[in-house]
Design a protein around this motif. Structure first.
Motif, short mmCIF file in Angstrom:
data_model
loop_
_atom_site.label_atom_id
_atom_site.label_comp_id
_atom_site.label_asym_id
_atom_site.label_seq_id
_atom_site.Cartn_x
_atom_site.Cartn_y
_atom_site.Cartn_z
N THR A 127 0.83 -1.21 0.00
CA THR A 127 0.00 0.00 0.00
C THR A 127 0.86 1.26 0.00
O THR A 127 0.35 2.36 -0.19
CB THR A 127 -0.91 0.03 1.23
N ARG A 128 2.16 1.08 0.22
CA ARG A 128 3.11 2.20 0.19
C ARG A 128 4.39 1.71 -0.47
O ARG A 128 4.84 0.61 -0.20
CB ARG A 128 3.39 2.68 1.61
N CYS A 129 4.96 2.51 -1.34
CA CYS A 129 6.19 2.14 -2.04
C CYS A 129 7.37 2.22 -1.07
O CYS A 129 7.58 3.24 -0.43
CB CYS A 129 6.43 3.08 -3.22
N PRO A 130 8.16 1.13 -0.95
CA PRO A 130 9.31 1.16 -0.04
C PRO A 130 10.47 2.02 -0.56
O PRO A 130 11.36 2.39 0.19
CB PRO A 130 9.72 -0.30 0.07
N HIS A 131 10.42 2.38 -1.84
CA HIS A 131 11.52 3.17 -2.43
C HIS A 131 11.25 4.67 -2.35
O HIS A 131 12.11 5.44 -1.92
CB HIS A 131 11.73 2.74 -3.89
N CYS A 132 10.06 5.09 -2.74
CA CYS A 132 9.77 6.53 -2.75
C CYS A 132 8.77 6.93 -1.67
O CYS A 132 8.42 8.09 -1.55
CB CYS A 132 9.27 6.98 -4.13
N THR A 133 8.29 5.97 -0.91
CA THR A 133 7.32 6.15 0.18
C THR A 133 6.00 6.76 -0.24
O THR A 133 5.26 7.30 0.58
CB THR A 133 7.93 6.97 1.34
N SER A 134 5.65 6.66 -1.50
CA SER A 134 4.37 7.17 -1.96
C SER A 134 3.26 6.25 -1.50
O SER A 134 3.41 5.03 -1.47
CB SER A 134 4.33 7.26 -3.49
N VAL A 135 2.12 6.84 -1.20
CA VAL A 135 0.95 6.05 -0.83
C VAL A 135 0.31 5.57 -2.14
O VAL A 135 0.06 6.37 -3.04
CB VAL A 135 -0.04 6.90 0.00
N LEU A 136 0.06 4.26 -2.20
CA LEU A 136 -0.48 3.67 -3.43
C LEU A 136 -1.96 3.43 -3.28
O LEU A 136 -2.43 2.95 -2.26
CB LEU A 136 0.22 2.34 -3.72
N GLU A 137 -2.70 3.78 -4.30
CA GLU A 137 -4.11 3.46 -4.35
C GLU A 137 -4.31 2.37 -5.37
O GLU A 137 -3.58 2.28 -6.35
CB GLU A 137 -4.92 4.70 -4.74
N GLU A 138 -5.30 1.54 -5.18
CA GLU A 138 -5.53 0.40 -6.06
C GLU A 138 -5.73 0.82 -7.52
O GLU A 138 -5.26 0.20 -8.42
CB GLU A 138 -6.74 -0.41 -5.59
N LYS A 139 -6.45 1.90 -7.79
CA LYS A 139 -6.73 2.29 -9.16
C LYS A 139 -5.53 2.94 -9.85
O LYS A 139 -5.49 3.07 -11.05
CB LYS A 139 -7.93 3.22 -9.25
N GLN A 140 -4.47 3.33 -9.08
CA GLN A 140 -3.28 3.92 -9.68
C GLN A 140 -2.33 2.84 -10.23
O GLN A 140 -1.62 3.06 -11.17
CB GLN A 140 -2.50 4.74 -8.65
#
Length: 142
Positions: A127-140
């Motif tokens: 749910t969060r990228c370990p590299h850039c720490t962006s919060v990920l949404e399912e539709k993205q």
């Protein structure tokens, strides 16, 4: 000579040789069934239309020498029936083999996905990228 006998024993006891032997024996029995089908059932039925059995068709050449072309016609009918049956068996086996192969080749579901922000490969359930720490949404995520 001892080495030759050991190699021969290993060759004979292989599965392929045994399978081939069983196939030849069953093929011989099957041939007699097809021959009986042609000689005892098909030829008399065809003889009703032609007035005689194919096996009895012959031409006298010289003296007692005869050309039994009716037996040759019977052999051709035997061959054609055997060829059709073998074709059907092989076709059926190939279809079954293809179906089994397709079941085995089911594509695995992906275990990773790409972060839409930094394009790094991450776990599919992250749910969060370990590299850039962006919060990920399912539709993205694709």
């Amino acid at each position: 000579m001892k080495k030759f006998m050991e190699e021969f024993k290993a060759f004979i006891s292989r599965g392929n040789v045994m399978d081939m032997a069983v196939g030849i024996i069953i093929g011989g029995a099957f041939t007699s069934i097809v021959s009986s089908l042609v000689e005892d059932i098909i030829n008399p039925i065809l003889g009703m239309f032609g007035g005689m059995n194919f096996d009895k068709l012959s031409i006298n050449l010289l003296g007692e020498a005869t050309l039994n072309y009716g037996k040759f016609i019977t052999a051709i009918i035997n061959f054609l029936i055997m060829a059709i049956i073998v074709f059907i068996i092989i076709k059926t086996m190939n279809n079954i083999s293809e179906k089994m192969k397709k079941k085995e080749e089911k594509p695995e579901e992906p275990t990773t996905k790409k972060c839409p922000f930094c394009k790094s490969e991450i776990a599919i359930d992250a749910t969060r990228c370990p590299h850039c720490t962006s919060v990920l949404e399912e539709k993205q995520v694709k």
